[in-house]
Design an enzyme around this catalytic site. Structure first.
Site, PDB file in Angstrom:
ATOM      1  CG  HIS A  22       3.937  -1.778 -12.502  1.00 56.74           C
ATOM      2  ND1 HIS A  22       3.028  -1.517 -11.606  1.00 56.74           N
ATOM      3  CD2 HIS A  22       4.043  -3.088 -12.286  1.00 56.74           C
ATOM      4  CE1 HIS A  22       2.532  -2.659 -10.521  1.00 56.74           C
ATOM      5  NE2 HIS A  22       3.296  -3.516 -11.011  1.00 56.74           N
ATOM      6  N   GLY A  64       0.647  -1.052   0.038  1.00 54.28           N
ATOM      7  CA  GLY A  64      -0.101   0.032  -0.076  1.00 54.28           C
ATOM      8  C   GLY A  64       0.867   1.323  -0.064  1.00 54.28           C
ATOM      9  CG  HIS A  85       7.176  -6.355  -9.739  1.00 53.61           C
ATOM     10  ND1 HIS A  85       6.983  -6.536 -11.024  1.00 53.61           N
ATOM     11  CD2 HIS A  85       5.727  -6.422  -9.082  1.00 53.61           C
ATOM     12  CE1 HIS A  85       5.538  -6.516 -11.308  1.00 53.61           C
ATOM     13  NE2 HIS A  85       5.016  -6.414 -10.302  1.00 53.61           N
ATOM     14  CB  SER A 116      -0.081  -7.811  -2.629  1.00 50.91           C
ATOM     15  OG  SER A 116       0.274  -6.996  -3.780  1.00 50.91           O
ATOM     16  CD  GLU A 117       3.045  -9.600  -7.369  1.00 44.17           C
ATOM     17  OE1 GLU A 117       2.848 -10.657  -6.929  1.00 44.17           O
ATOM     18  OE2 GLU A 117       2.276  -9.132  -8.137  1.00 44.17           O
ATOM     19  CG  HIS A 165       1.903  -7.685 -13.825  1.00 42.22           C
ATOM     20  ND1 HIS A 165       1.735  -8.563 -12.937  1.00 42.22           N
ATOM     21  CD2 HIS A 165       2.286  -6.373 -12.922  1.00 42.22           C
ATOM     22  CE1 HIS A 165       2.059  -8.245 -11.830  1.00 42.22           C
ATOM     23  NE2 HIS A 165       2.202  -7.096 -11.643  1.00 42.22           N
TER      24      HIS A 165
END
Length: 220
Positions: free
Chosen positions: A97, A44, A95, A75-76, A157
């Site tokens: 985007h 978050g 990770h 969450s990953e 993704h």
């Protein structure tokens, strides 16, 4: 490297990622190994907002989570955890985007190697067709390829990169994003010229490239 330094390095590269436009808002997540523990971004949070004490500790051996009060792991978290469990050489995972990487993944799977930095620093980039984010399915898909590739495009993704430290993982992110941008620009104008296998071998054999890679593996 001691925990305090790892937390500070995570903050440093989290802010670099945001400054380079590799994520938007609370997107993306990063982690780093600290002995038998991985420190991962809390869920978050926009990456640039995370303070050193807010990174979430997770046991690499059994996945036990030790989160600061009121926080939870990204969450990953499983994607990161499985990577460290299956490949002990991984010291960090990033990770993001990035726009060009996502755009390339919408039209293709095999990102060609086109220039020396890409050949030397990332090599071939793997591809994982779209899997629902934050799921164990995605974590397993990454786990299956993380011993073969240091960079993975996630269809529809984003991008996952790993390195022996945060510096290496972060710069691999930059190189893949630049590669995707160059490919899309070249493709719009004509047929991109890709490097041959012999040209790739010639680049990998250069002493100067070996020196640069050695420097990347030194945390700064």
């Amino acid at each position: 490297m001691q925990t305090t330094n790892v937390r500070e390095e995570l903050c440093k590269y989290a802010r670099k990622i945001v400054a380079k436009g590799m994520v938007v808002g609370p997107g993306g997540n990063i982690s780093a190994r600290d002995g038998d523990t991985m420190l991962v971004s809390p869920s978050g949070f926009a990456l640039e907002e995370i303070e050193p004490e807010q990174w979430v500790a997770v046991s690499i051996q059994d996945g036990t989570i030790d989160a600061p009060p009121g926080l939870r792991a990204s969450s990953e978290v499983l994607m990161h955890l499985y990577g460290y469990q299956v490949n002990p050489s991984i010291g960090a995972m990033v990770h993001t985007h990035p726009a060009y990487s996502i755009a390339f993944g919408l039209i293709g799977e095999d990102l060609p190697i086109m220039f020396p930095d890409q050949a030397a620093l990332t090599g071939k980039t793997g591809f994982i067709p779209y899997v629902i984010p934050t799921t164990e399915l995605l974590a397993h898909a990454v786990k299956e390829k993380i011993n073969t590739y240091t960079t993975l495009l996630l269809g529809n993704h984003g991008l996952v990169t790993v390195g022996r430290n945060l510096r290496e993982a972060y710069y691999r992110t930059e190189v893949v994003e630049e590669s995707a941008r160059i490919y899309l620009l070249a493709k719009a104008a004509g047929t991109p010229k890709v490097l041959t296998e012999q040209e790739l071998e010639d680049i990998r054999a250069l002493e100067t490239e070996a020196y640069r890679i050695k420097l990347l593996q030194q945390q700064k």
